[in-house]
Design an enzyme around this catalytic site. Structure first.
Site, PDB file in Angstrom:
ATOM      1  CG  ASP A   1      -4.899  -9.856   3.530  1.00 30.34           C
ATOM      2  OD1 ASP A   1      -4.570 -10.423   2.464  1.00 30.34           O
ATOM      3  OD2 ASP A   1      -4.724  -8.637   3.718  1.00 30.34           O
TER       4      ASP A   1
ATOM      5  CG  ASP B   1      -2.806  -8.278   0.849  1.00 31.26           C
ATOM      6  OD1 ASP B   1      -2.063  -8.521   1.817  1.00 31.26           O
ATOM      7  OD2 ASP B   1      -3.849  -7.602   0.939  1.00 31.26           O
TER       8      ASP B   1
ATOM      9  CG  HIS C   1      -6.707  -5.241   1.798  1.00 28.40           C
ATOM     10  ND1 HIS C   1      -6.199  -6.107   2.758  1.00 28.40           N
ATOM     11  CD2 HIS C   1      -7.898  -4.801   2.270  1.00 28.40           C
ATOM     12  CE1 HIS C   1      -7.059  -6.174   3.766  1.00 28.40           C
ATOM     13  NE2 HIS C   1      -8.094  -5.405   3.498  1.00 28.40           N
TER      14      HIS C   1
ATOM     15  CG  HIS D   1      -1.997  -0.987   1.224  1.00 28.27           C
ATOM     16  ND1 HIS D   1      -2.841  -1.176   0.157  1.00 28.27           N
ATOM     17  CD2 HIS D   1      -2.368  -1.911   2.168  1.00 28.27           C
ATOM     18  CE1 HIS D   1      -3.688  -2.149   0.435  1.00 28.27           C
ATOM     19  NE2 HIS D   1      -3.421  -2.616   1.643  1.00 28.27           N
TER      20      HIS D   1
END
Length: 656
Positions: A292, A199, A201, A159
């Site tokens: 995740d 991931d 996200h 991120h």
């Protein structure tokens, strides 16, 4: 670079790296450094991105014996000049300064200005070690000193953008390593890099850093849901394909919902990723390995198993001569993250066949996304031009509309869909309305422990015990009947969860005028709610559910049985029958503590929408209710009385 000790032990074969079965042992590097655990919340409060994330992985690898067959590397601090290949000088200097003494009084202020970031005295060193360690193992794989590697690092990186930290990430570890190979080490012959990000996200930072670079193909599969899932916005959409010379070299596979599992991810692999990877023909693969999306993750709400991760990684190894570097990103269910990491290292070692199978079919929404991505990208990648056969896409699971994720879509009543979901979980007895005797169901559920996560007045132990032992505390207008089993909780702990706390309803029978606490089942990394966890039996959990919804506890059948427990663990949350649970009609799985599921009870998403629209009023809590709430936070050691009052005021005043 400041490189720590390297060691290599191989007990499975001879000194030439040959295993006992005569096959040449792959040289797999593992990076782990306990120093990265010093990055923690300033006051030690609970947080999903916690030091134990990497500890449990390392312990799992050690206990399994795989570390003895790998090359173990200590952490390596990144050099500023390498970080500045993708980050601005100002950003690098800011992160470097975070742990200096002169910033002691400024860390909280700096963190408050950032998106989902905490800072303590160990944050800078951990961030430098995470980035530098990924660079180090990547360089060794590119040189041929290692066949592949896994950097077990934190904080994560995907991120982080050029000029800012966000989403638990300080430096973009994988992007730094990729840029280092391409721009600082052309002598290693790496001309094309494939970055794969699984991931849950979207890796917004990685996408931006290689937006116009045709040397790097970025492939990300993630929850998106029209931009409502973190990090939000349009950046994770399939229309974001890159610009200029990099046009076509950014591929997003944006899931429309949670609950996606092995079948969905493998469909994306087979029908998007594999064809494009063959065309691109990378020299090395860097894997942003967030776990995740794993089953049971409290933030992800998806259902990928260790088997699913193994198969995805095995398919990756068909490219770049198996030169793969995994870098840990997310993953917040400790058990799932550790098991998935072990499964992946075993694949890198190629020391045994992958065990397992995937009998489920992709969701309809998965095929819809895959077809949209192929249509958008086929101009750049001819292998995606052919339409998928109707026979293939007819092999699908209806998109579930009954089971809701802990961070996802609304539930509607459809018994046929529930039955379909149950059958896929291989649950022997999946009758929805099976009637059993009171003594029978109570006996069965008394043998199963759960953590009940409370977020309202029940955080005060004496108040919660009213639901177990019966009785009332000061401020309550009527007593509770208590549970059939009046045994006290077997354990109590606290946790911090990324869900929005709010107060609603005009009044209650127990507390009079004023709102009571609810929790938005959707996760949001910018929200943080403290919860007190009580270890009780599933029988007692049902009795609390009965009482929270104004029911008697002498039902012939449970409101939440073993079948429902299986479903909520796999799918995030499950709505209860509206006539039985009109207020707290949604059981949400918040993850696991140890090997025990964490469950809470809140309203359904349809009620959240009614609170948001004003159809059901939002109201501050009654004074007696708020006082009980405050006592729980204070006696639990979470806040002072003034801080607890501010915590409640903030939740009550902030609009949904």
């Amino acid at each position: 670079m400041d490189t720590a000790v390297e060691s290599s032990v191989n007990n499975s074969g001879d000194c030439n790296g040959e295993s006992n079965n005569g096959k040449v042992q792959r040289k797999v590097g593992l990076v782990y450094d306990e120093t990265m655990c010093k990055h923690d919340t300033p006051d030690g409060e609970a947080h999903p991105e916690r030091p134990d994330r990497i500890r449990v992985i390392w312990e799992k690898l050690q206990l399994s014996g795989v570390t003895q067959r790998c090359v173990v590397l200590g952490g390596t601090k990144a050099e500023d000049k390498h970080l500045q290949l993708v980050h601005t000088t100002d950003h690098v200097n800011l992160v470097k300064s975070l742990s200096t003494k002169k910033q002691d009084d400024q860390r909280d202020r700096i963190a408050s200005l950032l998106n989902s970031i905490y800072i303590n005295g160990g944050s800078s060193e951990a961030a430098y070690l995470a980035a530098g360690s990924v660079v180090e193992v990547t360089e060794k794989v590119a040189k041929g000193e290692l066949d592949s590697g896994f950097a077990i690092v934190r904080p994560p990186g995907h991120h982080a953008e050029a000029d800012k930290a966000m989403g638990f990430c300080f430096f973009n570890n994988v992007a730094v390593a990729a840029s280092y190979l391409l721009n600082e080490r052309p002598d290693l012959g790496v001309k094309k890099i494939l970055i794969v990000d699984w991931d849950v996200h979207h890796g917004n930072g990685t996408q931006k850093m290689f937006w116009e670079d045709p040397r790097v193909l970025v492939f990300s599969v993630h929850r998106h849901e029209g931009g409502s899932f973190y990090p939000g916005g349009d950046e994770g959409d399939y229309n974001m394909v890159g610009e200029g010379p990099g046009e076509g070299f950014n591929i997003n596979v944006p899931w429309e919902q949670g609950r996606c599992g092995d079948a969905d991810y493998l469909a994306a692999w087979d029908h998007i990723f594999i064809p494009v990877a063959k065309e691109f023909n990378p020299d090395i693969i860097l894997l942003s390995a967030g776990f995740d999306a794993a089953i049971g993750d409290p933030l992800g709400g998806c259902r990928v198993t260790p088997y699913g991760y193994s198969v995805m990684l095995k398919k990756l190894m068909e490219f770049a001569q198996g030169k793969i570097v995994m870098a840990l990103e997310g993953g917040y269910n400790l058990d799932s993250t550790a098991k998935s990491s072990l499964a992946c290292v075993q694949v890198l070692l190629e020391d045994k066949p992958i065990q397992g199978s995937c009998e489920a079919m992709p969701f309809m929404s998965t095929w819809r996304v895959i077809q949209a991505v192929r249509k958008r990208l086929c101009t750049y990648w001819p292998s995606l031009a052919d339409e998928l056969s109707s026979n293939l896409i007819d092999q699908k699971t209806p998109t579930p509309i009954v089971i809701t994720s802990n961070s996802n879509s609304e539930a509607k009543d459809n018994a046929h869909e529930i039955m379909d979901q149950m059958s896929k979980l291989n649950i022997e007895n999946h009758q929805v309305d099976t009637k059993v005797s009171t003594s029978s169901w109570r006996s069965d559920l008394s043998k199963v422990d759960v953590w009940y996560a409370s977020f309202g007045s029940n955080m005060w132990k004496q108040r919660f015990l009213c639901y177990i032992e019966g009785g009332q505390v000061e401020g309550m207008t009527k007593p509770c009947v208590g549970s059939m089993d009046k045994s006290p909780p077997k354990g109590i702990t606290w946790g911090l969860y990324p869900n929005r706390l709010f107060f609603g309803r005009e009044s209650t029978n127990v507390w009079g005028q004023g709102g009571v606490a609810f929790l938005n089942p959707l996760t949001n990394l910018t929200d943080q709610t403290h919860m007190c966890l009580y270890r009780i039996t599933l029988e007692q959990f049902n009795d609390v559910l009965f009482q929270e919804n104004g029911l008697n506890v002498d039902f012939d059948s449970p409101i939440f049985d073993l079948t429902a427990l299986k479903l909520v663990e796999n799918n995030g949350s499950t709505p209860l029958e509206a006539d039985l649970a009109p207020w707290y009609g949604n059981v949400v799985c918040m993850g696991r503590e140890g090997d025990i599921p964490i469950l809470t009870m809140t309203c359904t998403l349809s009620l959240v929408e009614k609170f948001t629209s004003g159809e059901i009023p939002l109201r501050p809590p009654a004074k007696a209710y708020a006082n009980t709430f405050i006592r729980g936070l204070v006696e639990g050691g979470i806040f002072s009385e003034e801080e607890a009052e501010a915590y409640i005021d903030n939740a009550a005043s902030k609009p949904l």
